[in-house]
Motif scaffolding. Sequence first.
Motif, PDB file in Angstrom:
ATOM      1  N   SER A   1       0.619  -1.100   0.061  1.00 30.87           N
ATOM      2  CA  SER A   1       0.125  -0.114   0.098  1.00 30.87           C
ATOM      3  C   SER A   1       0.817   1.178  -0.004  1.00 30.87           C
ATOM      4  O   SER A   1       1.910   1.191   0.565  1.00 30.87           O
ATOM      5  CB  SER A   1      -0.903   0.022   1.426  1.00 30.87           C
ATOM      6  OG  SER A   1      -0.126  -0.295   2.414  1.00 30.87           O
ATOM      7  N   GLY A   2       0.425   2.339  -0.486  1.00 29.82           N
ATOM      8  CA  GLY A   2       1.135   3.664  -0.738  1.00 29.82           C
ATOM      9  C   GLY A   2       0.153   4.659  -1.566  1.00 29.82           C
ATOM     10  O   GLY A   2      -0.829   4.036  -2.386  1.00 29.82           O
ATOM     11  N   ASP A   3       0.492   5.691  -1.619  1.00 29.04           N
ATOM     12  CA  ASP A   3      -0.413   6.761  -2.172  1.00 29.04           C
ATOM     13  C   ASP A   3       0.178   7.062  -3.813  1.00 29.04           C
ATOM     14  O   ASP A   3       1.175   7.763  -3.783  1.00 29.04           O
ATOM     15  CB  ASP A   3      -0.222   8.106  -1.695  1.00 29.04           C
ATOM     16  CG  ASP A   3      -1.176   9.072  -2.249  1.00 29.04           C
ATOM     17  OD1 ASP A   3      -1.793   8.798  -3.195  1.00 29.04           O
ATOM     18  OD2 ASP A   3      -1.095  10.432  -1.621  1.00 29.04           O
ATOM     19  N   VAL A   4      -0.319   6.160  -4.493  1.00 32.63           N
ATOM     20  CA  VAL A   4       0.337   6.286  -5.825  1.00 32.63           C
ATOM     21  C   VAL A   4      -0.198   7.454  -6.748  1.00 32.63           C
ATOM     22  O   VAL A   4       0.375   7.752  -7.748  1.00 32.63           O
ATOM     23  CB  VAL A   4      -0.011   5.023  -6.560  1.00 32.63           C
ATOM     24  CG1 VAL A   4       0.573   3.867  -5.874  1.00 32.63           C
ATOM     25  CG2 VAL A   4      -1.409   4.761  -6.903  1.00 32.63           C
TER      26      VAL A   4
ATOM     27  N   ALA B   1      11.900  -8.460 -12.369  1.00 34.10           N
ATOM     28  CA  ALA B   1      11.170  -7.456 -11.502  1.00 34.10           C
ATOM     29  C   ALA B   1      10.995  -6.085 -12.382  1.00 34.10           C
ATOM     30  O   ALA B   1      11.819  -5.563 -13.310  1.00 34.10           O
ATOM     31  CB  ALA B   1      11.992  -7.017 -10.483  1.00 34.10           C
ATOM     32  N   THR B   2       9.780  -5.467 -12.198  1.00 37.26           N
ATOM     33  CA  THR B   2       9.405  -4.538 -13.075  1.00 37.26           C
ATOM     34  C   THR B   2       8.759  -3.480 -12.192  1.00 37.26           C
ATOM     35  O   THR B   2       8.172  -3.562 -11.108  1.00 37.26           O
ATOM     36  CB  THR B   2       8.009  -4.858 -13.808  1.00 37.26           C
ATOM     37  OG1 THR B   2       8.304  -6.074 -15.057  1.00 37.26           O
ATOM     38  CG2 THR B   2       7.382  -3.818 -14.709  1.00 37.26           C
ATOM     39  N   VAL B   3       9.189  -2.148 -12.482  1.00 32.26           N
ATOM     40  CA  VAL B   3       8.774  -0.956 -11.720  1.00 32.26           C
ATOM     41  C   VAL B   3       7.764  -0.040 -12.510  1.00 32.26           C
ATOM     42  O   VAL B   3       8.004   0.103 -13.706  1.00 32.26           O
ATOM     43  CB  VAL B   3      10.023  -0.033 -11.402  1.00 32.26           C
ATOM     44  CG1 VAL B   3       9.586   1.225 -10.572  1.00 32.26           C
ATOM     45  CG2 VAL B   3      11.082  -1.014 -10.633  1.00 32.26           C
ATOM     46  N   LEU B   4       6.626   0.113 -12.007  1.00 32.19           N
ATOM     47  CA  LEU B   4       5.642   0.816 -12.512  1.00 32.19           C
ATOM     48  C   LEU B   4       5.367   2.076 -11.639  1.00 32.19           C
ATOM     49  O   LEU B   4       5.206   2.254 -10.687  1.00 32.19           O
ATOM     50  CB  LEU B   4       4.383  -0.047 -12.374  1.00 32.19           C
ATOM     51  CG  LEU B   4       4.263  -1.529 -12.953  1.00 32.19           C
ATOM     52  CD1 LEU B   4       3.141  -2.145 -12.211  1.00 32.19           C
ATOM     53  CD2 LEU B   4       4.368  -1.384 -14.571  1.00 32.19           C
ATOM     54  N   TYR B   5       5.265   3.278 -12.479  1.00 29.18           N
ATOM     55  CA  TYR B   5       5.436   4.573 -11.783  1.00 29.18           C
ATOM     56  C   TYR B   5       3.972   5.107 -11.651  1.00 29.18           C
ATOM     57  O   TYR B   5       3.124   5.019 -12.591  1.00 29.18           O
ATOM     58  CB  TYR B   5       6.364   5.474 -12.718  1.00 29.18           C
ATOM     59  CG  TYR B   5       7.714   5.217 -12.545  1.00 29.18           C
ATOM     60  CD1 TYR B   5       8.503   5.535 -11.377  1.00 29.18           C
ATOM     61  CD2 TYR B   5       8.317   4.117 -13.406  1.00 29.18           C
ATOM     62  CE1 TYR B   5       9.663   5.206 -11.271  1.00 29.18           C
ATOM     63  CE2 TYR B   5       9.562   3.727 -13.395  1.00 29.18           C
ATOM     64  CZ  TYR B   5      10.366   4.361 -12.053  1.00 29.18           C
ATOM     65  OH  TYR B   5      11.607   3.757 -12.045  1.00 29.18           O
ATOM     66  N   GLY B   6       3.949   5.834 -10.307  1.00 25.24           N
ATOM     67  CA  GLY B   6       2.660   6.328 -10.056  1.00 25.24           C
ATOM     68  C   GLY B   6       2.688   7.858 -10.753  1.00 25.24           C
ATOM     69  O   GLY B   6       3.654   8.560 -11.079  1.00 25.24           O
TER      70      GLY B   6
END
Length: 468
Positions: A273-276, A364-369
């Motif tokens: 969880s986090g504020d994306v 591993a994949t990084v998806l940006y908010g």
Amino acid sequence: MTRRNRGLRTAALATFTALAAGAAGLAGVPAEAAPKAPARPGDFNGDGRRDLALGSPSGTAAGVEWAGFVTVVYGGASGPDSAKRQVITQESPGIPGGSEQIDGFGASLASADFNLDGYADLAVVADAEDYQGPGESGRITLIYGGSGGLTSKAVAFGKATSVSAGDFDHDGRPDLAAARPGAFTVFRNLASGDLTGTDTRYANGTGETITVTTTAADLTGDGYADLAVGLVWPPVDGEGDLLRLNVYKGSADGVATTPAFTTSDLSVRSLASGDVNGDGRADLVAGVHTERGGEVRVLPGAPGGVGAATVIDQDTDGVPGTQESDDAFGSSVAVGDVNGDGKADVAAGAPEEKVGGTLRAGAATVLYGGPGGVTGASAQQFGQGTAGMPGSVEQDDRFGSDLSLADLNGDGKADLTIGSSGENGREGSLHMLNGTATGVTVTGVRAFSSGTLGVQSRNAKIGSVVLH
């Protein structure tokens, strides 16, 4: 929260050791220590730097297989310093109990400054301790921090397979949620030493589970942390898996007993969880198993719980790779602000990903908010074949087994820690990549093996459980 698949070891059912020179002092807490404020999670010695905690629930301790242990690497000027490390087992001074086969000590980890003394503490789950049947096993050991790091002061209590920390009643003191098959327990008075918790039974789905995973954050924006619990039960009478994702709201009275949101169509394997989207409310990120190879669902926080999900997989525009049935994309997820733009980003592991012709090499994949939430735009993918990455692509490495996005070098940006639980058989390894204003970079990447952490030949599977 961290979590692990309990089903593999359930099927098998039918010291505080300082390892580096000078590390012996880690267990000592000077009586005059007087910290100024509560510590952030993961800062066990109160020096303002995030430390690294790794669970090895399948590891050998005191010569006992699958007893489990935890490895802690303390933060230095540029991140975790392998010269400052310790291994905690149930044989370590002050740790209750003893190392027994299939205890699984280290199966889940959570951290907060539970006693508000300026040093973060570590909650460690042994998810098959005192096995008495589904939902009636597992134990939490809370190890207290001090000026020299985690100490020999510890207490054991409760039952759990997954733990998460959060201030559910907004009283300024961290609470601990402990989930297991059939129920979860919330401990609200750990700061005063009260180990009495409040049990809540799930509406349905008692019995053994394949996975139980949790995360805690303020999803509604009302100042109270909320609790999300994902459960998967094995098939009954030839039917498919029984599934459940529940979100319980926090309040001045603690965690509600009835979920504000529930769904039975998601086979949840991981939660974070986090504020994306930067709206001031945490958002719920779920890694979901599908026949197509897995996906990430981002459920935005909302006053009533969570809203409609955004679904991302490896066929989403901008996401590297191709969706394949055995990738296990999203089997691990983590959330943190990589580029410092005030909006959290998401890392998703695909430990079963085939790289070239190499099976289960992993990625591993990084998806940006962004203002609209998480998308595939500017997404990055990493593996051991990525230019500049130490190591090489090998079968069964399972790169991406577990992940963390946390600021390890103190620059205000989340760094990406990637576990490879199958590296060199059952040894495991970690890769740590720095976050920058333009995203995750391989420049300056650091790799830790079971050898550099002093736990070689102990079935450590380093990277299978990483403190988020």
